[in-house]
Design a protein around this motif. Structure first.
Motif, PDB file in Angstrom:
ATOM      1  N   CYS A  63      -7.683   1.262  -4.908  1.00  0.00           N
ATOM      2  CA  CYS A  63      -7.244   0.015  -4.268  1.00  0.00           C
ATOM      3  C   CYS A  63      -8.359  -0.418  -3.308  1.00  0.00           C
ATOM      4  O   CYS A  63      -9.143   0.409  -2.850  1.00  0.00           O
ATOM      5  N   HIS A 115       0.817  -1.208   0.000  1.00  0.00           N
ATOM      6  CA  HIS A 115       0.000   0.000   0.000  1.00  0.00           C
ATOM      7  C   HIS A 115       0.856   1.266   0.000  1.00  0.00           C
ATOM      8  O   HIS A 115       0.375   2.347   0.361  1.00  0.00           O
ATOM      9  N   CYS A 163      -8.169  -0.938  -0.388  1.00  0.00           N
ATOM     10  CA  CYS A 163      -7.987  -0.312   0.926  1.00  0.00           C
ATOM     11  C   CYS A 163      -8.649   1.069   0.967  1.00  0.00           C
ATOM     12  O   CYS A 163      -8.679   1.713   2.009  1.00  0.00           O
ATOM     13  N   CYS A 185      -2.133   2.338  -5.071  1.00  0.00           N
ATOM     14  CA  CYS A 185      -1.221   1.552  -4.230  1.00  0.00           C
ATOM     15  C   CYS A 185      -0.411   0.604  -5.118  1.00  0.00           C
ATOM     16  O   CYS A 185      -0.855   0.202  -6.191  1.00  0.00           O
TER      17      CYS A 185
END
Ligand code: ZN
Length: 400
Positions: free
Chosen positions: A256, A246, A258, A263
């Motif tokens: 991403c 990340h 996340c 990332c």
């Protein structure tokens, strides 16, 4: 008097553990080899190996020092016997559970795996882990199983043996794997991040035995690193060190999972590489990363494409090299399939970019466990507890 007595007991204990660790790392060996490596008096080494022979943990066999010379001297080699205890290592990846049971030198006594399928729940995962460990324990052939190491995709709460909220993992969250397995199996369980476990395998039993500063990079559905500095595995303040997947490589890049943009994983994780490779080389069948790596061995065009595709990873590793000054970077998990020429080009690119170019160089190599460092590392997690004197000491040294 009391202080002196305690010190000498502690010294004895630490010498015993040192000899045991070296014997494990060397997979046995002669007393001379052992003495050469531990830097202890010959007599101390002899006394400790005598204890291990007496307890039946070791046995010795006579062998020719150099089998190719008829004049070779005979010598006695120490090996772990079938009375030595065993350890279990299990790797939880996104699509399977893989396990091994080994002796203290990480020699495999048995292996087994179970697939994970769509619709798994916390309960079915625990049930499969329990089944796998029981099957592995049978492979220990009557030996005492000291502990179970579980190397898992993260993020994890290692202190409390908990799987937190791994992405794309059947929605399973906050699962106390350690406590649950201990309850079901009655054996101590130790959890570790799978790339950290890979780094431990390399440190104790792989190509970094004599290397104090290195990174183990696991490249698969995600990308992360196990960082070893001054012989110590780095966990960080909260246990999340090494999440290089990340690192932002393109702030305007794709979203991403996340929640952030650009990332490293959106470029370098295997599923994204495969998706784009299939588009790029549409005529070729590329079912998995092994197929893509084989294509790269045959086609310079494909090789160039993969080097370019991995350049974001190389850049992140370059930044880490400038920050941490490692001696070596090992690429593992599925990344161990990357062809030699591609690894050599990554190494060249990285070394051309480091600040100390010409004064320092970083080796980029394949993991010495091919794609399996995480499962060997899971077993190494338990062995590290043994080496630290926190597990099984009385079994190795019952007279103490
Ligand atoms: Zn991300």
């Amino acid at each position: 008097m009391k202080t002196k007595g305690l010190n000498s007991e502690q010294t004895k204990r630490s010498n015993r553990l040192l000899v045991l660790r070296l014997l494990s790392m060397m997979g046995g060996g002669s007393r001379t080899e052992l003495t050469g490596r531990v830097h202890l008096a010959k007599m101390t080494v002899s006394n400790i190996t005598a204890e291990l022979l007496q307890s039946g943990i070791l046995y010795e066999k006579e062998t020719l020092e150099n089998a190719h010379h008829s004049a070779g001297r005979r010598q006695m080699l120490l090996s772990f016997s079938d009375k030595a205890p065993a350890v279990i290592g299990v790797w939880i990846s996104r699509d399977s559970l893989t396990g091994i049971v080994t002796d203290p030198a990480l020699s495999v006594l048995g292996r087994h795996s179970l697939p994970l399928k769509q619709g798994e729940t916390a309960e079915t995962l625990l049930e499969k882990l329990e089944r796998l460990c029981k099957r592995l324990a049978e492979g220990a052939q009557g030996r005492t199983v000291l502990g179970i190491g579980v190397a898992s995709i993260g993020p994890l709460d290692i202190q409390n043996g908990k799987l937190l909220n791994p992405p794309n993992f059947f929605g399973i969250q906050n699962l106390p794997i350690g406590a649950e397995l201990e309850k079901r199996l009655g054996i101590p369980v130790f959890l570790e991040n799978d790339t950290n476990a890979g780094a431990l395998a390399e440190k104790y039993f792989g190509s970094c035995v004599d290397c104090s500063d290195f990174l183990y990079v696991g490249l698969t559905n995600g990308v992360s690193a196990g960082i070893v500095l001054r012989d110590t595995l780095l966990h960080g303040a909260h246990g999340f060190a090494g999440e290089i997947g990340h690192a932002v490589v393109n702030p305007d890049g794709p979203l991403c999972y996340c929640g952030r943009r650009g990332c490293l994983e959106t470029r370098a994780a295997v599923p994204y590489i495969l998706r784009d490779a299939q588009q790029e080389f549409g005529d070729e069948e590329i079912p998995d990363f092994a197929a893509l790596c084989n294509l790269c061995r045959m086609s310079p065009m494909a090789e160039n494409w993969l080097v370019e595709r991995l350049s974001s990873l190389t850049r992140v590793l370059l930044n880490l090299s400038n920050t941490l000054d490692p001696e070596k970077i090992l690429i593992g998990h599925e990344g161990a399939l990357i062809p030699d020429r591609v690894l050599a080009r990554m190494e060249e690119e990285l070394n051309a970019g480091i600040l100390a170019a010409g004064h320092a160089s970083v080796k980029v190599e394949r993991s010495s466990f091919d794609c399996m460092a995480a499962v060997y590392g899971a077993a190494a997690v338990v062995l590290r507890k043994v080496f630290d004197g926190k597990l099984g000491y009385e079994i190795f040294f019952p007279a103490s």
